[in-house]
Design an enzyme around this catalytic site. Structure first.
Site, PDB file in Angstrom:
ATOM      1  N   ASN A 117      62.646 -11.745  17.889  1.00  0.00           N
ATOM      2  CA  ASN A 117      61.374 -12.465  17.854  1.00  0.00           C
ATOM      3  C   ASN A 117      61.456 -13.879  18.423  1.00  0.00           C
ATOM      4  OD1 ASN A 117      60.202 -10.232  16.802  1.00  0.00           O
ATOM      5  ND2 ASN A 117      59.902 -11.049  14.729  1.00  0.00           N
ATOM      6  N   ARG A 176      53.157  -5.078  21.492  1.00  0.00           N
ATOM      7  CA  ARG A 176      52.094  -6.060  21.287  1.00  0.00           C
ATOM      8  C   ARG A 176      52.474  -7.455  21.757  1.00  0.00           C
ATOM      9  NH1 ARG A 176      48.174  -6.116  18.343  1.00  0.00           N
ATOM     10  NH2 ARG A 176      48.652  -8.296  18.051  1.00  0.00           N
ATOM     11  N   CYS A 232      48.408  -1.889  15.506  1.00  0.00           N
ATOM     12  CA  CYS A 232      49.658  -1.157  15.393  1.00  0.00           C
ATOM     13  C   CYS A 232      49.751  -0.634  13.976  1.00  0.00           C
ATOM     14  CB  CYS A 232      50.846  -2.030  15.761  1.00  0.00           C
ATOM     15  SG  CYS A 232      51.254  -3.231  14.539  1.00  0.00           S
ATOM     16  N   ILE A 240      50.437 -10.861   4.596  1.00  0.00           N
ATOM     17  CA  ILE A 240      50.357 -11.110   6.046  1.00  0.00           C
ATOM     18  C   ILE A 240      49.720  -9.936   6.786  1.00  0.00           C
ATOM     19  CG2 ILE A 240      51.656 -11.776   8.125  1.00  0.00           C
ATOM     20  CD1 ILE A 240      51.833 -13.887   5.946  1.00  0.00           C
TER      21      ILE A 240
HETATM   22  C1  UD1 Z   1      55.197 -12.229  14.494  1.00  0.00           C
HETATM   23  C2  UD1 Z   1      56.441 -11.373  14.516  1.00  0.00           C
HETATM   24  C3  UD1 Z   1      56.371 -10.299  13.442  1.00  0.00           C
HETATM   25  C4  UD1 Z   1      56.099 -10.930  12.082  1.00  0.00           C
HETATM   26  C5  UD1 Z   1      54.864 -11.828  12.142  1.00  0.00           C
HETATM   27  C6  UD1 Z   1      54.610 -12.583  10.859  1.00  0.00           C
HETATM   28  C7  UD1 Z   1      57.067 -11.451  16.841  1.00  0.00           C
HETATM   29  C8  UD1 Z   1      57.219 -10.739  18.134  1.00  0.00           C
HETATM   30  N1  UD1 Z   1      56.559 -10.761  15.813  1.00  0.00           N
HETATM   31  O1  UD1 Z   1      54.109 -11.364  14.818  1.00  0.00           O
HETATM   32  O2  UD1 Z   1      57.613  -9.599  13.413  1.00  0.00           O
HETATM   33  O3  UD1 Z   1      55.886  -9.912  11.137  1.00  0.00           O
HETATM   34  O4  UD1 Z   1      55.028 -12.803  13.208  1.00  0.00           O
HETATM   35  O5  UD1 Z   1      55.718 -13.352  10.530  1.00  0.00           O
HETATM   36  O6  UD1 Z   1      57.435 -12.609  16.707  1.00  0.00           O
HETATM   37  N2  UD1 Z   1      46.173 -12.907  13.192  1.00  0.00           N
HETATM   38  C9  UD1 Z   1      44.822 -12.983  13.426  1.00  0.00           C
HETATM   39  N3  UD1 Z   1      44.389 -13.449  14.639  1.00  0.00           N
HETATM   40  C10 UD1 Z   1      45.257 -13.844  15.616  1.00  0.00           C
HETATM   41  C11 UD1 Z   1      46.650 -13.768  15.361  1.00  0.00           C
HETATM   42  C12 UD1 Z   1      47.075 -13.296  14.129  1.00  0.00           C
HETATM   43  O7  UD1 Z   1      44.007 -12.623  12.571  1.00  0.00           O
HETATM   44  O8  UD1 Z   1      44.820 -14.263  16.691  1.00  0.00           O
HETATM   45  C13 UD1 Z   1      46.660 -12.373  11.897  1.00  0.00           C
HETATM   46  C14 UD1 Z   1      47.443 -11.065  12.076  1.00  0.00           C
HETATM   47  O9  UD1 Z   1      46.581  -9.944  12.146  1.00  0.00           O
HETATM   48  C15 UD1 Z   1      48.315 -11.046  10.843  1.00  0.00           C
HETATM   49  C16 UD1 Z   1      48.624 -12.549  10.631  1.00  0.00           C
HETATM   50  O10 UD1 Z   1      47.607 -13.263  11.348  1.00  0.00           O
HETATM   51  O11 UD1 Z   1      47.598 -10.560   9.750  1.00  0.00           O
HETATM   52  C17 UD1 Z   1      49.983 -12.973  11.108  1.00  0.00           C
HETATM   53  O12 UD1 Z   1      50.120 -12.661  12.464  1.00  0.00           O
HETATM   54  P1  UD1 Z   1      51.062 -13.481  13.442  1.00  0.00           P
HETATM   55  O13 UD1 Z   1      51.719 -14.600  12.717  1.00  0.00           O
HETATM   56  O14 UD1 Z   1      50.283 -13.787  14.671  1.00  0.00           O
HETATM   57  O15 UD1 Z   1      52.151 -12.379  13.795  1.00  0.00           O
HETATM   58  P2  UD1 Z   1      52.703 -11.998  15.216  1.00  0.00           P
HETATM   59  O16 UD1 Z   1      52.922 -13.207  16.037  1.00  0.00           O
HETATM   60  O17 UD1 Z   1      51.890 -10.878  15.788  1.00  0.00           O
END
Ligand code: UD1
Length: 422
Positions: A23, A92, A116, A331
């Protein structure tokens, strides 16, 4: 398709070296798009997610040389700004090319990632931040199309400290005019690693690891190649947490090294509270046989809270600990897919909305089980190590996405594990 067979119960011994963090690699590979010079990485983890990401960079026109052990990326050659559905749908994290492409080329078209297994995972926070910086964004035929006459620094307060959105906006800010301030930014160690990478390639970044990050934008025309073009990515804290839990679940003396224990202090604190005997130094953790641990309650949260990515593995440990435990997932909305599989192995776990109530059992039985997502799969491996008899774990391509040489590492720790063609 391969499957794993684990003959339990197992006692482990020896040392396991942790690989570079997937990550952290993904955003940093995306960030190579920003800098038109050769950049070399030592020891990228040999994972399918990393190979996919390198393919995306190649599809944009980047040159690459060497294998993942020493990989050079030449992003000066990038001449396309569209990341196609065929590649993006595999992972993703491909959305991370949006910010750097837009910053350097003023245009980017990236297939919109779908949901996903663990949740719907929207990208609204990424897009609204880019709009604040002056991007015009449309969604057309499943693609995010972003254009700008030149991004401008902005003050952006994130609705949630999204890891991916923080990364995308940090990268977008590199060639923006003026300073971008991100408030309520994610604080994960992977954010700090990305900041260190941007800094090595000449960007001024302040505050990474805190709630407020400032990125000082500059003019692309002023870019000069930096001499030190090699970058070493941090150790994978989630892989490390998985092996530490494996040591405790099997009541074993193992050393897990080549990562920063500070990056998993929430996990180590929880384990200690459960009665785990751990020896922690700067570069690793030794697990000492600790007998049956006590149950506890955890809530997943953004860093520095308990990481959602270690939730399934801890639940497996709770399943064979004394008394009851509670895991509340905050989360992702659907991150309990490991529960029915763990129950098939004899665990007593009940779901109650966003929480799981776990009553520890004395022993587990082997059963054929199926991987559903990356971390859920890790929980099945851990349970297979302690279950009596032969546990058959299928669909292990999920594990190949995120655990480098998992089979070889457990074999070297003395586990009775085989990888066979299913
Ligand atoms: C990253 C990690 C993943 C980890 C997650 C949380 C990578 C490649 N993946 O995923 O392994 O589980 O952080 O620590 O680094 N959200 C929104 N809108 C957005 C973006 C996010 O609603 O525009 C929500 C998501 O649906 C989720 C939460 O915020 O419920 C956390 O997501 P996010 O921190 O963005 O995770 P990722 O970056 O996708």
């Amino acid at each position: 398709m391969d499957k794993l067979i684990i003959n339990g119960p197992n006692t482990l011994s020896g040392t396991v070296s942790i690989s570079s963090a997937k990550n952290a690699c993904l955003p940093i590979l995306a960030a190579t798009i920003l800098f038109p010079q050769d950049i070399t990485f030592n020891k990228l983890p040999n994972l399918s997610d990393i190979s996919f990401f390198v393919q995306i960079l190649e599809s944009l026109g980047a040159g690459t040389e060497g294998d993942l052990d020493k990989k050079t990326i030449y992003s000066a050659r990038i001449d396309k700004t569209t990341a196609d559905y065929d590649l993006v749908r595999k992972m993703r994290a491909s959305i991370l090319v949006l910010g750097p492409l837009l910053s350097r080329f003023k245009e980017a078209k990236v297939s919109l990632p779908g949901g996903c297994a663990i949740g719907s995972r929207p990208v609204d926070i990424h897009l609204s931040g880019l709009e604040k910086m002056g991007a015009e964004i449309t969604i057309e035929k499943g693609y995010v199309h972003a254009k700008t006459n030149g991004l401008k620094g902005a003050d952006i307060s994130l609705a949630f400290p999204s890891v991916g959105a923080t990364e995308n906006l940090m990268m977008a800010a590199v060639w923006a005019e003026g300073i971008t301030t991100l408030d309520n930014a994610a604080r994960e160690p992977e954010i700090v690693d990305l900041a260190n990478f941007l800094i090595q390639f000449g960007t001024k970044v302040e505050g990474a690891g805190s709630k407020q990050i400032k990125i000082h934008g500059r003019a692309l025309k002023d870019y000069k190649n930096v001499e030190s073009n090699e970058y070493q990515i941090i150790g994978d804290r989630i892989e490390a947490a998985t092996y530490v839990i494996a040591g405790l679940m099997t009541n074993s003396d193992i050393r897990v090294q080549d990562f920063s224990p500070q990056h998993i202090s929430a996990v180590l604190d929880t384990l200690t509270e459960m009665g785990a005997k751990l020896e922690i130094d700067e570069n690793g953790v030794r697990t000492l046989p600790s007998g049956k641990l006590k149950g506890t309650n955890i809530d997943t949260a953004p860093f520095p809270g308990f990481p959602t990515d270690a939730q399934a593995q801890l639940m497996a440990l709770m399943g064979v600990s004394e008394c009851s435990s509670k895991v509340s997932e905050h989360i992702f909305e659907n991150r309990f897919m490991h529960v029915p599989e763990l129950v098939r192995m004899g665990m007593d776990i009940k779901l109650d909305g966003g929480s799981a109530i776990i009553s520890g059992v004395d022993s587990l039985e082997c059963a054929p089980v199926m991987c559903t997502d990356l971390r859920a799969s890790a929980a099945l491996i851990l349970s297979g190590l302690v279950a009596e008899g032969e546990t058959h774990i299928s669909r292990i391509y999920h594990l190949d996405r995120g655990y480098e040489k998992l089979f070889e590492k457990f074999l070297a720790l003395g586990a009775k594990i085989q990888r066979v063609k299913a």
